[in-house]
Design an enzyme around this catalytic site. Structure first.
Site, PDB file in Angstrom:
ATOM      1  N   SER A   1      42.247  53.498  37.092  1.00  0.00           N
ATOM      2  CA  SER A   1      40.523  53.860  36.606  1.00  0.00           C
ATOM      3  C   SER A   1      40.485  53.060  35.228  1.00  0.00           C
ATOM      4  CB  SER A   1      40.420  55.138  36.686  1.00  0.00           C
ATOM      5  OG  SER A   1      39.016  55.548  35.922  1.00  0.00           O
TER       6      SER A   1
ATOM      7  N   LYS B   1      33.915  52.960  38.056  1.00  0.00           N
ATOM      8  CA  LYS B   1      35.186  53.736  37.621  1.00  0.00           C
ATOM      9  C   LYS B   1      34.772  55.340  37.500  1.00  0.00           C
ATOM     10  CE  LYS B   1      38.169  50.375  36.951  1.00  0.00           C
ATOM     11  NZ  LYS B   1      39.101  50.225  37.864  1.00  0.00           N
TER      12      LYS B   1
ATOM     13  N   TYR C   1      30.290  48.514  35.783  1.00  0.00           N
ATOM     14  CA  TYR C   1      31.922  48.923  35.779  1.00  0.00           C
ATOM     15  C   TYR C   1      32.284  50.119  35.635  1.00  0.00           C
ATOM     16  CZ  TYR C   1      36.804  48.390  34.204  1.00  0.00           C
ATOM     17  OH  TYR C   1      38.010  48.391  33.721  1.00  0.00           O
TER      18      TYR C   1
END
Ligand code: NAP
Length: 285
Positions: free
Chosen positions: A135, A153, A149
């Site tokens: 992660s 995650k 992004y």
């Protein structure tokens, strides 16, 4: 006992660092990558412990399942999957198109889902298996220009937390690795170009982020080889994990520690400050 590791995205960076780390413990690795040409020599040099397999995690589920079947057939099992393949999409909320957002989630979230989903029947049948997910600090903290992004995650973190609760009773182990800034190609201008925003209000911020990432390149604090070794320790119950139960999450890097501690303190402070409002929406009992 020698474990078989399947690692995604091993052409460069963190994924690549897993190969020597796995071999140094006497384990075997199925090194997967979209483009395997840079990995062929590793297989030639270590024919009994390295197998290279083409794998694009955005491929359809049936193709991923065929690749996983091939991987299991090599040494008769896979013990550990490391969902590492991923990339960073930099841009403001307004500058990220729905297509860019989907592409980022397709690799970072759906890719990890496809690969792990393909391996779960094997793990369930054997009642053993480790599912490792790379992660990020961005899975816990959102910074400017990382909505795609960080979104991917954060999504991964929620899904994996749920997966861990579903599969712990089956004897399976789950580990979320949350690195800060590590010295890889992820933020290189080739892999993750930062375009200067055409929205005037964001232009200065995007210039700042572009310059920050350019100046950080090659100077990130995090060492991918050390990250791989920590994961090996947890899975093998060695080194830092000797005699200890592995956590669901491990933050890696002093920068990640600082950011996440700051966020956690602010979050707890806000929860406590507004507790009376939080509970005010319950029915009177
Ligand atoms: N470095 C950091 O600071 C940092 C921090 C937090 C989290 N992470 C995470 O660490 C993981 C690895 O990144 P890295 O830093 O090592 O960056 P990297 O050097 O750019 O490596 C990324 C790897 O993922 C592969 N990949 C990308 N899309 C793929 C796809 N569709 N199918 C298969 N492989 C694919 C790349 O392969 P190609 O060569 O084919 O592009 C490459 O091997 C990522 O999940 C990233 O989000 C990195």
């Amino acid at each position: 006992m020698s474990l078989v590791w399947l690692v995604t995205g091993t052409s460069t960076g963190i994924g690549r660092a897993f190969i020597p780390a796995v071999l140094a413990r006497g384990d075997k690795v199925i090194a997967t990558s979209r483009n395997t040409s840079s990995l062929e020599s590793l297989q030639c040099d270590n024919p009994d412990s390295v197998r290279v397999l083409p794998l694009d995690v955005t491929s359809p589920q049936d193709e991923i399942e065929k690749a996983v079947e091939q991987a299991i057939a090599v040494w008769g099992k896979v013990d550990v999957v490391v969902n590492n393949a991923g990339y960073s999409q930099v841009g403001t909320w307004e500058d990220i198109s729905p297509e860019m957002l989907f592409a980022c989630f397709n690799t970072n979230v759906f890719g990890a889902h496809r690969v792990t989903r393909a391996l779960l029947p094997h793990f369930r049948q054997r009642r053993s298996g480790w599912m490792v997910f790379v992660s990020s600090l961005s899975g816990l903290v959102g910074h400017p220009m990382t909505s795609a992004y960080a979104g991917s995650k954060f999504a991964l973190e929620g899904m994996v937390e749920s997966l861990a609760a579903e599969t712990a009773p089956l004897g399976l182990h789950t580990l979320l690795v949350e690195p800060g800034r590590f010295r890889t190609e992820i933020s290189s201008s080739d892999k993750s170009p930062v375009h200067i925003s055409e929205v005037p209000e964001y232009a200065e911020m995007s210039r700042f982020v572009r310059d920050y990432l350019r100046d950080l390149s090659g100077k990130q604090q995090g060492d991918p080889a050390k990250l791989a070794n920590v994961v090996l320790d947890f899975v093998r119950g060695e080194g830092v994990a000797e005699g200890k139960e592995a956590p669901l999450r491990i933050l890696l890097g002093g920068d990640a520690l600082q950011d996440v501690k700051g966020k956690t303190e602010r979050l707890l402070g806000s929860i406590n400050e507004w507790e009376h409002v939080t509970t005010s929406t319950d029915f009177e009992s």
